[in-house]
Each structure stands twice: as C-alpha cells, then as structure tokens.
Scaffold this active site. Structure first.
Site, PDB file in Angstrom:
ATOM      1  CB  CYS A 139       4.125  -0.505   2.466  1.00 37.20           C
ATOM      2  SG  CYS A 139       2.624  -1.133   3.203  1.00 37.20           S
ATOM      3  CB  CYS A 142      -0.915   0.007   1.211  1.00 39.05           C
ATOM      4  SG  CYS A 142      -0.033  -0.119   2.753  1.00 39.05           S
TER       5      CYS A 142
END
Lengths: 77, 340
Positions: A13, A10
């Site tokens: 991250c 995502c």
C-alpha cells in the site's frame, strides 16, 4: 481531483501511495493522494483486495501495485 | 508480424533456452567443482561445492518456470471472480472449491480482512471462507518448488495434498461448529449487494506479461532465501554428521510434533525463508512429519495474521480457528512419521 489509496498499511500500500504521488507530480496535477486505512472506510468501496486506487470516488484498480506510469495512464484526461 | 505471434515465438525460444540450460546443469556443475576448481571427488568440500553449484541454478530455474506458470494461471482469477464462484455453494463442495481456489487466486495476507468481509457479505458460508483463508497462504508455489527441488516430487506432492486436505477439513469442522455469532457484528451490518469487478481482458500477450511480472516480483524477493537454504543444505551435505537431531526430533518422539507446531504457530516467515531451516532439520535427522508440521504451522498461521483477523473475528472464533488448523497440521505430522 481526489485520489485515494485503500490499504491497511502493508508495504504494497505504501508503494502504491508513493507511485501515485510520483504520477501526480509528473502530470503536474493539483491533487492530493490520501491514504485510507480504516477498514470500514475501505469496505465502503466494496474492495476485496488491497491496495486499491480510487479516483474521485471511483475504484480504478484493486489488488496490485500500479507503477507510476500505470497511474499516469489512469489519471491523464 | 502480429503481437500474439511474436509473443508466442519469444515464449517458445525462452522455454527452449530454459530446457537447454536445465539439461547441462549437472555436467557443468561437476566440471566446475572437480575440474575448474580442482576439488577432489568424495571430499567434504568437493561434495558441498558440487551440491551448491548444481542445486542453486536448478532451484532458481524451477522457481522461475513455476512462478511464471502460476502467474499466468492467476491472471484468470481475481478475488471477485472467486467470490462469485463460491457464493451460494453448499458446505462440503464449497470447502473443496475454496481450498482449490485459494491456491490460484492472487492473495496477500494484508488483504485477508477485506477478503473475509467480501466473502461473508455475499453469503459464502463461514467455514467455506475459512477454508480459503487457510489454503491461500499454506499451499504456496515457492514452497512447492523448493520441496520438489531439494527433496523430490514425493515430498512436494505430500505437501500439496495434505495442505489442501487440512484447508478443506478445518473449514468444514469450523463450519459445523456454528461460530457465526463470534464474527464482529458490523461485518454483517455492512452487508450489501456486491459490486462486480471483472478480471481484466488480457489476451495472450497480456497473460504472458502477467507471468513475467510474477517472476520479477516473487523471484526477485525470495532469491536470497533460496541461496541461504541451499548453502545450508550444501554445508550439511558435506559436513554435519547425520542423526544429530534424531534422538529428540526423530520418529520415536511423538511429542516432537505438537512441540514443533507450538513453536511454529506464532512465528511469521515467508515460505522461502523457512526452507533453509527445514533443510537443516531434515539433514540432521529430524523426522519428515515433524519438520513438515513445523513448516506448515509457520506459513499457515502467524501472530500478525491473528492480530489482523481480530478486527473481524472475536476471540472464541480465533481460538477455534487456530486450534482446528493446528490440530490438522499435527495429525499430518503424525501421519507422515507413522507411514514413512
């Protein structure tokens, strides 16, 4: 030194990975930041919230995007 | 001066400034639209401008305050602590606790799967885990503030109460259905003693900083949507004739609720992005139940989330999950349309 960022890919991250890389460069460390995206690999660290930061196999932080300065504080000896 | 004392003084000053600005908003916006801009009272443009100039700062102020407070509350919780509270709970009590904890535990839909595994591993019942997974995205502080700011406390309270009720009830029903065999087997294989990750010891100043961090992160992300929502609202306020949608999204059309849910489930949007749509629909005469059902189905269920959950849940369980939650949302829609 082995630095791993755990997360399923995502936006948060990716941000943490970039911040960790910035910290490594700023400290002049000989370390590579790896991304761990496989779920079973992530679960091996018993982490429940991503993104998480792992240094030399030890979970240092979970569920938040650390700033480059935060990561530097964690990495500095 | 100690750090705590300084933080407390700054906090008090901040709250005082917040209150002062909040109190002068109404007169200031009227003075701006009718005085400084010279628009006529009662004209379309004047009404729209006054609405926009009053609502924008009001909603943004409320958003800052609530996100700050929620940020402080969340600093007391982590996924690990919530798991420790839920481990070993029986189903009914567990479902209620899980739904409530879903509101206050920091959660990002991208960690839904690690969280699911973490819960199931330590023996949190499947239905209780699902109550958490429904409540965490559905009961959202940004949506709550926007509903409060734009439609008043009754609509906001209804949203909060029914959101929790759906999370509790659907988790309970799914738990009764005994669907554990449809969880991917490797989830149970990896079962092992849980590593404890304690919440940080932050102290007062640390928690206030957490609250400010939440404001920067959340308000920084959603403000354009809020502006869009209010602009849409202002346009409707001044121009669009009421009752435009009443014929096919009004109370009389019972099928509008399932239709709204069927359209909303696959859609993905954050809570702030959906509010302009909600405002537009309500303003044109759609029934409140239908619109709330649409909003809930958009933020609670989505195609990307289903794809992520597919990694740990087999299709029959996913179908049951989506079906039960969507049914709950439809019931709420019909209930509102019937009683309001």
């Amino acid at each position: 030194m082995r630095i791993q960022v755990l997360g399923t890919g995502c936006a948060k991250c990716k941000l943490l990975t970039a911040n960790a890389e910035a910290a490594v460069v700023a400290l002049g460390l000989d370390a590579k930041v790896e991304k761990v995206e496989d779920l079973r690999e992530i679960m091996r660290f018993k982490v429940m919230s991503t993104p998480a930061l792992v240094v030399d196999g030890v979970v240092k932080s979970t569920g938040k995007v650390l700033s480059p300065a935060d990561v530097k504080a964690l990495l500095a000896p | 001066m100690s750090r705590t004392l300084r933080t407390a003084l700054l906090l008090a000053a901040g709250l005082a400034a917040w209150t002062a600005v909040y109190l002068v908003l109404q007169p200031l916006s009227e003075w701006l639209s009718y005085g400084a801009l010279g628009l006529a009272r009662g004209s379309h443009l004047g009404e729209a401008a006054a609405f926009f100039l009053y609502d924008t700062p009001k909603v943004l102020l409320l958003l800052v305050l609530i996100v700050f407070l929620v940020g402080i509350v969340r600093s007391f919780f982590t996924a690990e602590r919530t798991r420790a509270i839920l481990a070993g709970r029986r189903e009914s009590v567990g479902n209620v606790l899980a739904a409530l904890l879903g509101v206050v535990t920091p959660f990002c839909s991208c960690s839904a799967v690690p969280l699911f595994i973490g819960f199931v591993e330590v023996g949190v019942p499947l239905g209780v885990t699902l109550s958490f997974l429904v409540s965490a995205p559905m009961v959202n502080e940004v949506a709550l503030v926007l509903l409060f700011g734009m439609f008043g406390w009754k609509v906001a309270a209804l949203y909060l109460a029914t959101g929790l009720a759906i999370a509790i009830a659907s988790g309970f029903v799914l738990g009764r259905m005994k669907l554990e065999r449809f969880v991917e087997p490797w989830v149970y294989e990896s079962m092992q003693a849980a590593a404890g990750f304690e919440p940080e010891r932050l102290g007062f100043t640390g928690r206030v900083e957490k609250g400010l961090e939440a404001v920067r992160e959340i308000v920084g992300k959603v403000w354009p949507w809020v502006l869009a929502g209010i602009a849409v609202g202002a346009g409707i306020h001044g121009y669009v004739p009421e009752g435009l949608l009443a014929s096919f999204m009004g109370k009389a059309a019972w099928w509008s609720v399932p239709l709204a849910v069927a359209i909303g489930v696959p859609m993905y949007s954050n809570a702030a992005g959906i509010i302009p749509v909600v405002e537009a629909l309500l303003g044109k005469g759609a029934a409140l139940g239908t619109v709330l059902a649409f909003m809930m189905s958009v933020i609670a269920l989505s195609l990307p989330e289903v794809i992520i959950l597919r990694k740990v849940l087999r299709p029959p369980l996913i179908a049951a999950f989506v079906g039960v939650v969507a049914s709950g949302i439809m019931l709420v829609g019909w209930l509102f349309n019937a009683v309001l």
